[in-house]
Every structure is written in structure tokens, then in C-alpha cells.
Design a protein around this motif. Structure first.
Motif, PDB file in Angstrom:
ATOM      1  N   VAL A  95      -0.706  31.852  36.710  1.00  0.00           N
ATOM      2  CA  VAL A  95       0.132  32.875  37.414  1.00  0.00           C
ATOM      3  C   VAL A  95       1.709  32.427  37.079  1.00  0.00           C
ATOM      4  O   VAL A  95       2.493  33.261  37.137  1.00  0.00           O
ATOM      5  CB  VAL A  95      -0.397  32.674  39.121  1.00  0.00           C
ATOM      6  N   LYS A  96       1.765  31.091  37.222  1.00  0.00           N
ATOM      7  CA  LYS A  96       3.183  30.739  36.900  1.00  0.00           C
ATOM      8  C   LYS A  96       3.883  31.370  35.531  1.00  0.00           C
ATOM      9  O   LYS A  96       5.034  31.703  35.449  1.00  0.00           O
ATOM     10  CB  LYS A  96       3.507  28.997  36.809  1.00  0.00           C
ATOM     11  N   ASP A  97       3.199  31.084  34.496  1.00  0.00           N
ATOM     12  CA  ASP A  97       3.506  31.604  33.291  1.00  0.00           C
ATOM     13  C   ASP A  97       3.650  33.105  33.275  1.00  0.00           C
ATOM     14  O   ASP A  97       4.531  33.760  32.419  1.00  0.00           O
ATOM     15  CB  ASP A  97       2.474  31.227  32.130  1.00  0.00           C
ATOM     16  N   PHE A  98       2.899  33.766  34.089  1.00  0.00           N
ATOM     17  CA  PHE A  98       3.077  35.275  34.300  1.00  0.00           C
ATOM     18  C   PHE A  98       4.140  35.686  34.821  1.00  0.00           C
ATOM     19  O   PHE A  98       4.885  36.628  34.551  1.00  0.00           O
ATOM     20  CB  PHE A  98       1.902  35.836  35.065  1.00  0.00           C
ATOM     21  N   ILE A  99       4.783  35.149  35.897  1.00  0.00           N
ATOM     22  CA  ILE A  99       5.968  35.563  36.747  1.00  0.00           C
ATOM     23  C   ILE A  99       7.456  34.688  36.436  1.00  0.00           C
ATOM     24  O   ILE A  99       8.183  35.068  36.713  1.00  0.00           O
ATOM     25  CB  ILE A  99       5.843  35.217  38.234  1.00  0.00           C
ATOM     26  N   GLU A 100       7.203  33.552  35.548  1.00  0.00           N
ATOM     27  CA  GLU A 100       8.424  32.826  35.500  1.00  0.00           C
ATOM     28  C   GLU A 100       9.367  33.333  34.596  1.00  0.00           C
ATOM     29  O   GLU A 100      10.566  33.312  35.063  1.00  0.00           O
ATOM     30  CB  GLU A 100       7.999  31.480  34.696  1.00  0.00           C
ATOM     31  N   PRO A 101       9.133  34.239  33.607  1.00  0.00           N
ATOM     32  CA  PRO A 101      10.223  34.806  32.939  1.00  0.00           C
ATOM     33  C   PRO A 101      10.988  35.730  33.809  1.00  0.00           C
ATOM     34  O   PRO A 101      12.228  35.718  33.746  1.00  0.00           O
ATOM     35  CB  PRO A 101       9.607  35.697  31.876  1.00  0.00           C
ATOM     36  N   ARG A 102      10.544  36.497  34.694  1.00  0.00           N
ATOM     37  CA  ARG A 102      11.180  37.273  35.574  1.00  0.00           C
ATOM     38  C   ARG A 102      11.914  36.519  36.637  1.00  0.00           C
ATOM     39  O   ARG A 102      13.316  36.914  36.916  1.00  0.00           O
ATOM     40  CB  ARG A 102      10.299  38.593  36.232  1.00  0.00           C
ATOM     41  N   MET A 103      11.482  35.364  36.841  1.00  0.00           N
ATOM     42  CA  MET A 103      12.269  34.514  38.046  1.00  0.00           C
ATOM     43  C   MET A 103      13.697  33.930  37.224  1.00  0.00           C
ATOM     44  O   MET A 103      14.699  33.833  37.768  1.00  0.00           O
ATOM     45  CB  MET A 103      11.665  33.439  38.401  1.00  0.00           C
ATOM     46  N   MET A 155       7.255  34.289  50.891  1.00  0.00           N
ATOM     47  CA  MET A 155       6.605  35.509  50.395  1.00  0.00           C
ATOM     48  C   MET A 155       7.389  36.933  50.257  1.00  0.00           C
ATOM     49  O   MET A 155       7.233  37.615  49.240  1.00  0.00           O
ATOM     50  CB  MET A 155       5.526  35.794  51.171  1.00  0.00           C
ATOM     51  N   VAL A 156       8.447  36.823  51.127  1.00  0.00           N
ATOM     52  CA  VAL A 156       9.388  38.100  51.200  1.00  0.00           C
ATOM     53  C   VAL A 156      10.206  37.720  49.825  1.00  0.00           C
ATOM     54  O   VAL A 156      10.307  38.691  49.207  1.00  0.00           O
ATOM     55  CB  VAL A 156      10.478  37.897  52.400  1.00  0.00           C
ATOM     56  N   ALA A 157      10.537  36.620  49.457  1.00  0.00           N
ATOM     57  CA  ALA A 157      11.268  36.438  48.241  1.00  0.00           C
ATOM     58  C   ALA A 157      10.253  36.891  47.126  1.00  0.00           C
ATOM     59  O   ALA A 157      10.568  37.367  46.053  1.00  0.00           O
ATOM     60  CB  ALA A 157      11.764  35.161  48.144  1.00  0.00           C
ATOM     61  N   VAL A 162       7.867  40.510  42.676  1.00  0.00           N
ATOM     62  CA  VAL A 162       6.701  40.638  42.116  1.00  0.00           C
ATOM     63  C   VAL A 162       6.085  41.550  42.648  1.00  0.00           C
ATOM     64  O   VAL A 162       5.512  41.751  44.056  1.00  0.00           O
ATOM     65  CB  VAL A 162       5.820  39.142  42.251  1.00  0.00           C
ATOM     66  N   ALA A 163       5.646  42.969  41.769  1.00  0.00           N
ATOM     67  CA  ALA A 163       5.127  44.148  42.330  1.00  0.00           C
ATOM     68  C   ALA A 163       3.499  43.924  42.223  1.00  0.00           C
ATOM     69  O   ALA A 163       2.883  44.443  42.989  1.00  0.00           O
ATOM     70  CB  ALA A 163       5.507  45.271  41.625  1.00  0.00           C
ATOM     71  N   LEU A 207      12.518  29.171  43.881  1.00  0.00           N
ATOM     72  CA  LEU A 207      12.699  30.764  44.257  1.00  0.00           C
ATOM     73  C   LEU A 207      13.345  30.635  45.765  1.00  0.00           C
ATOM     74  O   LEU A 207      14.193  31.163  46.190  1.00  0.00           O
ATOM     75  CB  LEU A 207      11.565  31.377  44.431  1.00  0.00           C
ATOM     76  N   TYR A 208      12.463  29.665  46.690  1.00  0.00           N
ATOM     77  CA  TYR A 208      12.948  29.654  47.860  1.00  0.00           C
ATOM     78  C   TYR A 208      14.690  29.032  48.124  1.00  0.00           C
ATOM     79  O   TYR A 208      15.557  29.815  48.901  1.00  0.00           O
ATOM     80  CB  TYR A 208      12.036  28.604  48.732  1.00  0.00           C
ATOM     81  N   LEU A 209      14.839  28.151  47.386  1.00  0.00           N
ATOM     82  CA  LEU A 209      16.189  27.595  47.500  1.00  0.00           C
ATOM     83  C   LEU A 209      17.248  28.576  46.655  1.00  0.00           C
ATOM     84  O   LEU A 209      18.561  28.480  47.066  1.00  0.00           O
ATOM     85  CB  LEU A 209      16.313  26.057  46.763  1.00  0.00           C
ATOM     86  N   HIS A 210      16.784  29.223  45.859  1.00  0.00           N
ATOM     87  CA  HIS A 210      17.658  30.267  44.971  1.00  0.00           C
ATOM     88  C   HIS A 210      18.296  31.344  46.100  1.00  0.00           C
ATOM     89  O   HIS A 210      19.418  31.691  46.161  1.00  0.00           O
ATOM     90  CB  HIS A 210      17.066  31.340  44.121  1.00  0.00           C
TER      91      HIS A 210
END
Length: 417
Positions: A95-103, A155-157, A162-163, A207-210
Motif C-alpha cells: 500500500v505504501k508503494d502504491f500511494i507514496e508517489p502521489r504524496m 483519514m480526512v487527509a 486517495v480515491a 501526511l499528518y504533519l504536512h
């Protein structure tokens, strides 16, 4: 589309699981609550990976509890880590590898911790440069950050970027999984906290601290320079008044995000040097194992000494290395020759030099003086002819250093002593 996709409700491919496994294996790590080591996992690798893929791709994967272990912090207290099982680490990595590029597309360039192509030395370089330009810093420390991340706000962030519902589902499951204490008792989460030690935890923390810090700073005052590494941050201010104002606003901001600034570790520091000569109580701060403070520095042009504000290995970092040398009992190592001792110690020495020698490498000489003394004690315990003569043991050390100048890594880089 491959045929196996047609019967699976979630697009987690076997290739994704395989790539995640290879990365987890390379990072090593200990067993989780199931006590399955990497060696045991590899003995039935196909079975474990197929089971994980089958469950993740059908939506039926539920992570097991994380195993709580404690490691000492630099202030003498214990840091609690949550160690997932190997299978779960692989699942988190998928999951990390899947979403990390967009973050990565949205994260601040001033955030350096646990990011691809970012590291601690870059953060330190940024702080060094900004300390030369601005007179004041806020040394920011968030109290118990990982234990207090609000799941709802996080989770809001996540859902903002993440759709894919399956990704959000698994992230929620990881956030909610209980912790197995040393006693074996399971501790349930109360809507906050993500365990340090998890594969996906650093990404979620960033993401939270972003939004809690980085984005807020950029919107509050676009002129502010800062560097953040995980939950440690240095904010540069032009005046004490500005630093006090920003710190007061930060305190309120953190509280609104369910966080708290550490009352003892968060402070305002004056960057004193030959140009900035005001008298203030705090003129030193530590960041990422280095101490920033007024230091005598030779001029590049003239060679004359002047007072600069720069960083070098901190006292607490030197103490940790000294404690490590004490722990491994260098003088009692059972190798037959000094070559064996060098081969055993060099990986550690290389790590210390490569990290703490990036800036003001000469400060490491004090560390290696301790190592020299232990090596001399090793020779006196090993060879009868040196037991009664410290002078002869010192001469042996100097002779070895002269005959084999590349034996120890720190000798190779000019840190012999």
C-alpha cells in the motif's frame, strides 16, 4: 488485464506483493507477534506470499496485532516501537508503494524525513545555511507525536488524496490494530496513534504533519524557512519577537490538531556568532544528532579564526557511541589478531564516520580516542609482553597504525589518533 484480476475485487497483483517482499527482506528486521523470522518465512515463502496476496486482493486481509518492544532514547527514557509480522510488513509496503508517489507530489521540499531522495544530511545542510541568514530559531519538539496522531483527522487527509476505497480500508485497519504488550495483553487503540516501527507509519505521519505543520507554516508566513525531519523541526525567524509570535501560534495550532509541543524541549535559540553578539541564555540546539552552537572556525580565504555558528556531532551522540563501545567490550573481543577486531568494528565505524563526519569531521577524533584506548587494552589482555607495560602497548598501537594505515576505517579517512 490479467485473468486473475477478473476474479479479484481489489487490484493488488502478485507482482506488487513480490516487489514489496524483496524490499522488506532487504530491510531485515525482527519477528512480530507470530515469532516467524525472515529465515522461517523464506522456508515457506510461496505459501506465505500467496496467502497474503489472496487475502489482500479479495479484501479479507486483517492485520494481526503489532508486537511492542522498547529501545532506549537519548534522554534515558524508553521509546516504544510496534513491530508488525513479516507478512504484515509486506502488506503495508504494498500500500505504501502504491500511494507514496502521489504524496510526494504534495509534500513540502522542507520535509526530509523518511522520503525517497531525502535524507538527514540535506536537512542539516538546510539548517546550517538558514542559521547563517537568520538570527533566531525555534527548536520544535512534539510530545509523543506518534502516540497522538488523530485517526479521524488523518483519514480526512488520506481520503483527500486517495480515491481508492480499498486503500483507505486497509489504512484504517492498520490504524486500529491492537498492540501486544510484553505481558501478552492486547492494548486497543482509542482513536489515535500509529506505531513507530510500522512500514506505512512514517508516510502517514508525514501526511499528518504536512497539514498540521508544513502547510500551516507556508500559509501563516511564506517568508519563514524551516526544516522538518519526522516530528523534529527547526524554524528560522528574523527576530526574537517574530519567533515568540510564531511559537505562540504554533502552540494553538498543535492543540487544534490533537498534538502538544514538548514544554521542555521546545525552545527559542539565538544564533550567536562574530556578527551577532547580543547576550542571550540559549545559543545552542541539537538536531538529528548534531549540535548547532557558536564554534571557532577558520576563514576559507585567510585561514584566520573567527566565531561562527555551525554544527558538529553532539555530546549525546558521542556518549551513545561510547556506550556502544562499552556494550561490545572491545578489549575482551576474542579475535586472534587485530585484523579480526578491525573487520568486526569497521561496519560500525564506517556508519559513525559517514553520518557524524559529514560536518566538522575532526570532532570525531574525541570518539576514536576512546576506541584507541580500548584497542590498547585489548592488546594488553591478549599479549603477555604488553600486560605489564602500558608504554610498550602504546608503541604497538603506533606501529600497527604505521604498518597498516588502512586497517581501520577511521584511519583511512584521516581520523587516526
Amino acid at each position: 488485464m490479467n485473468l486473475w484480476y477478473e476474479t479479484k475485487s481489489i487490484p493488488v497483483s502478485r507482482e506488487m506483493v513480490w516487489q514489496a517482499y524483496k524490499k522488506v527482506k532487504a530491510n531485515k528486521g525482527s519477528a512480530g507477534v507470530d515469532s516467524v523470522s525472515m529465515e522461517e518465512f523464506d522456508a515457506n515463502r510461496s505459501k506465505h506470499l500467496y496467502k497474503l496476496w489472496n487475502r489482500m486482493s479479495s479484501g479479507s486481509y486483517f492485520p494481526p496485532p503489532v508486537k511492542q518492544v522498547e529501545i532506549p532514547k537519548k534522554d534515558g527514557k524508553m521509546r516504544k516501537l510496534g513491530i508488525p509480522t513479516i507478512s504484515d510488513r509486506i502488506g503495508q509496503k504494498v500500500v505504501k508503494d502504491f500511494i507514496e508517489p502521489r504524496m510526494e507530489e504534495i509534500f513540502s521540499p522542507h520535509s526530509y524525513g523518511y522520503r525517497p531522495s531525502k535524507n538527514a544530511h540535506q536537512a542539516l545542510s538546510s539548517v546550517r545555511e538558514n542559521c547563517r541568514r537568520t538570527d533566531w530559531v525555534i527548536d520544535l519538539d512534539i510530545k509523543g507525536f506518534f502516540d497522538n496522531i488523530d485517526h479521524g483527522k488523518l483519514m480526512v487527509a488520506v481520503e483527500k488524496h486517495v480515491a481508492e476505497k480499498w486503500v483507505c480500508m486497509y489504512i484504517e485497519r492498520w490504524l486500529e490494530m491492537p498492540v501486544q504488550l510484553k505481558s501478552g495483553e492486547l492494548e486497543q487503540k482509542q482513536g489515535k496513534g500509529t506505531p513507530q516501527g510500522g512500514v506505512i507509519s512514517p508516510l502517514l505521519a508525514n501526511l499528518y504533519l504536512h497539514y498540521a505543520l508544513d502547510k500551516w507554516l507556508e500559509l501563516t508566513d511564506p517568508t519563514l524557512k524551516f526544516a522538518r525531519y519526522a516530528d523534529d523541526a527547526i524554524i528560522h525567524c528574523g527576530s526574537k519577537k517574530q519567533a515568540e509570535l510564531i511559537l505562540g501560534q504554533l502552540d494553538s495550532r498543535m492543540k487544534s490538531c490533537g498534538l502538544e509541543l514538548h514544554p521542555d524541549k521546545t525552545k527559542i535559540v539565538y544564533c550567536k556568532d562574530y556578527r551577532r553578539r547580543e547576550k542571550h541564555e540559549l545559543v545552542k540546539f541539537d538536531f538529528l544528532g548534531y549540535s548547532f552552537q557558536p564554534r571557532t572556525t577558520p576563514s576559507r580565504k585567510t585561514g584566520k579564526l573567527f566565531l561562527g555558528f555551525d554544527c558538529a556531532i553532539s555530546i549525546s551522540s558521542r556518549k551513545r557511541i561510547a556506550d556502544k563501545l562499552e556494550e561490545i567490550k572491545v578489549e575482551k573481543l576474542s579475535f586472534k589478531s587485530i585484523v579480526g577486531v578491525a573487520q568486526y568494528l569497521n561496519p560500525m565505524i564506517r556508519g559513525w564516520v559517514n553520518y557524524y563526519g559529514k560536518f566538522r569531521k575532526s570532532e570525531l577524533v574525541k570518539v576514536f580516542q576512546l576506541l584507541r584506548n580500548r584497542l590498547i587494552r585489548w592488546a594488553r589482555m591478549r599479549y603477555k609482553r604488553y600486560k605489564t607495560s602500558l608504554n610498550k602497548a602504546f608503541k604497538w598501537y603506533e606501529r600497527i597504525k604505521k604498518q597498516f594505515p588502512y586497517l581501520f576505517y577511521h584511519w583511512q579517512v584521516g581520523l587516526s589518533c
